[in-house]
Scaffold this motif. Sequence first.
Motif, mmCIF file in Angstrom:
data_model
loop_
_atom_site.group_PDB
_atom_site.id
_atom_site.type_symbol
_atom_site.label_atom_id
_atom_site.label_comp_id
_atom_site.label_asym_id
_atom_site.label_seq_id
_atom_site.Cartn_x
_atom_site.Cartn_y
_atom_site.Cartn_z
ATOM 1 N N THR A 36 0.651 -1.433 0.082
ATOM 2 C CA THR A 36 -0.183 -0.105 0.182
ATOM 3 C C THR A 36 0.923 1.295 0.093
ATOM 4 O O THR A 36 0.560 2.207 -0.770
ATOM 5 C CB THR A 36 -0.955 -0.011 1.040
ATOM 6 N N PRO A 37 1.954 1.358 0.976
ATOM 7 C CA PRO A 37 2.657 2.513 0.901
ATOM 8 C C PRO A 37 3.623 2.790 -0.209
ATOM 9 O O PRO A 37 4.049 3.765 -0.568
ATOM 10 C CB PRO A 37 3.256 2.528 2.175
ATOM 11 N N VAL A 57 13.855 -11.172 9.996
ATOM 12 C CA VAL A 57 12.610 -10.124 10.379
ATOM 13 C C VAL A 57 12.120 -9.749 9.289
ATOM 14 O O VAL A 57 12.634 -9.117 8.203
ATOM 15 C CB VAL A 57 13.324 -9.032 11.178
ATOM 16 N N ILE A 58 10.767 -9.474 9.089
ATOM 17 C CA ILE A 58 9.815 -8.791 8.242
ATOM 18 C C ILE A 58 9.428 -7.451 8.820
ATOM 19 O O ILE A 58 8.710 -7.529 9.835
ATOM 20 C CB ILE A 58 9.078 -9.503 7.429
ATOM 21 N N GLY A 59 9.844 -6.389 8.205
ATOM 22 C CA GLY A 59 9.347 -5.278 8.804
ATOM 23 C C GLY A 59 10.329 -4.135 8.410
ATOM 24 O O GLY A 59 11.267 -4.299 7.688
ATOM 25 N N ARG A 60 10.073 -2.929 9.194
ATOM 26 C CA ARG A 60 10.854 -1.669 8.955
ATOM 27 C C ARG A 60 12.449 -1.740 9.119
ATOM 28 O O ARG A 60 13.208 -1.391 8.740
ATOM 29 C CB ARG A 60 10.326 -0.494 9.553
ATOM 30 N N ALA A 61 12.472 -2.942 10.245
ATOM 31 C CA ALA A 61 13.892 -2.999 10.732
ATOM 32 C C ALA A 61 14.317 -4.339 10.188
ATOM 33 O O ALA A 61 15.276 -5.072 10.705
ATOM 34 C CB ALA A 61 14.200 -3.067 12.396
ATOM 35 N N GLY A 62 13.690 -4.849 9.185
ATOM 36 C CA GLY A 62 14.134 -6.533 8.681
ATOM 37 C C GLY A 62 14.869 -6.554 7.427
ATOM 38 O O GLY A 62 15.839 -5.460 7.428
ATOM 39 N N LYS A 80 8.727 -0.089 4.200
ATOM 40 C CA LYS A 80 8.781 1.086 4.894
ATOM 41 C C LYS A 80 7.401 1.534 5.243
ATOM 42 O O LYS A 80 6.192 0.671 4.573
ATOM 43 C CB LYS A 80 9.052 2.541 3.795
ATOM 44 N N GLY A 81 7.035 2.432 5.815
ATOM 45 C CA GLY A 81 5.415 2.733 6.080
ATOM 46 C C GLY A 81 5.126 2.755 7.695
ATOM 47 O O GLY A 81 5.589 1.743 8.582
#
Length: 272
Positions: A36-37, A57-62, A80-81
């Motif tokens: 989406t973002p 890790v899946i994510g902004r720090a992944g 991001k997002g």
Amino acid sequence: MSDTGNTTSPADPSERASSSNPADAWALGFVICHCTPEPRRAGEVTLFDPRARRLFVIGRAGVHFFRQRPGEMVDCGRLKGDTISGEQLLVSCEGDGLRVHNVGRAPVFVDGTRVPQHASAHVLPSAVVEVYGHSVLMVVRRPLSLPEPHRLLIPLQPFGEVDPMGFAGESPLAWQLRNDTAAAAQAGRNVLVYGESGTGKDLVAHAVHAKSFRARGPFKIANCPDFTDELASVQLFGGRKNWPNPGTAETIGYFQAAEGGTLFLDEIGEMP
């Protein structure tokens, strides 16, 4: 704090090539189906070494996601997002699939079933993991690198866009189809294209013609289910005047009409 190191994708290619086990050339991971973002990130992939005994890790720090194309892996960075946590999913390789732990704030669904926070699910290739409000990921099993493209495909079209043959897609199968089509076009032989109705066999046939030395010639399509037992030979090969019946006009068949070019016998399996 879990390990947030990169995936196996940027690893030294010589290290992969030295492996004696063909399975080592493949890895499990995720491909972005929707974000989406960042909508333009659709098609990016992150791959996990199945031999690694650690969490990803899946994510902004992944982990980073990559644009995987023949002969290259372009690093596009982390997700991001604000609608995804720094650590949203903890992922480990387990058997033929992945163990996905939901540790972030965003609701997570696997094939439409919600995975509660701090719970986990075992997912196999083709499973869909949705981080609600942020992204839709599909579990994939992919080679760590794609073969070099056929020379007729160079230069490559921009990532995610339709190529000059009319093909779209960045998956290994999409690139195999492109390479096979280009190779078939250069072979100068009859080509049999398999596929269910509506899957684009005519698109492949057009591409084979366009990439061949017959490209300047005509491209004709014969719809085989329309043939009849009585007239199939005339429809295909033509007929002389007054044959098979007096008063019959001279007929040009599909093969003569396509001389110097390509004849596509559509749905040949339905021919009487």
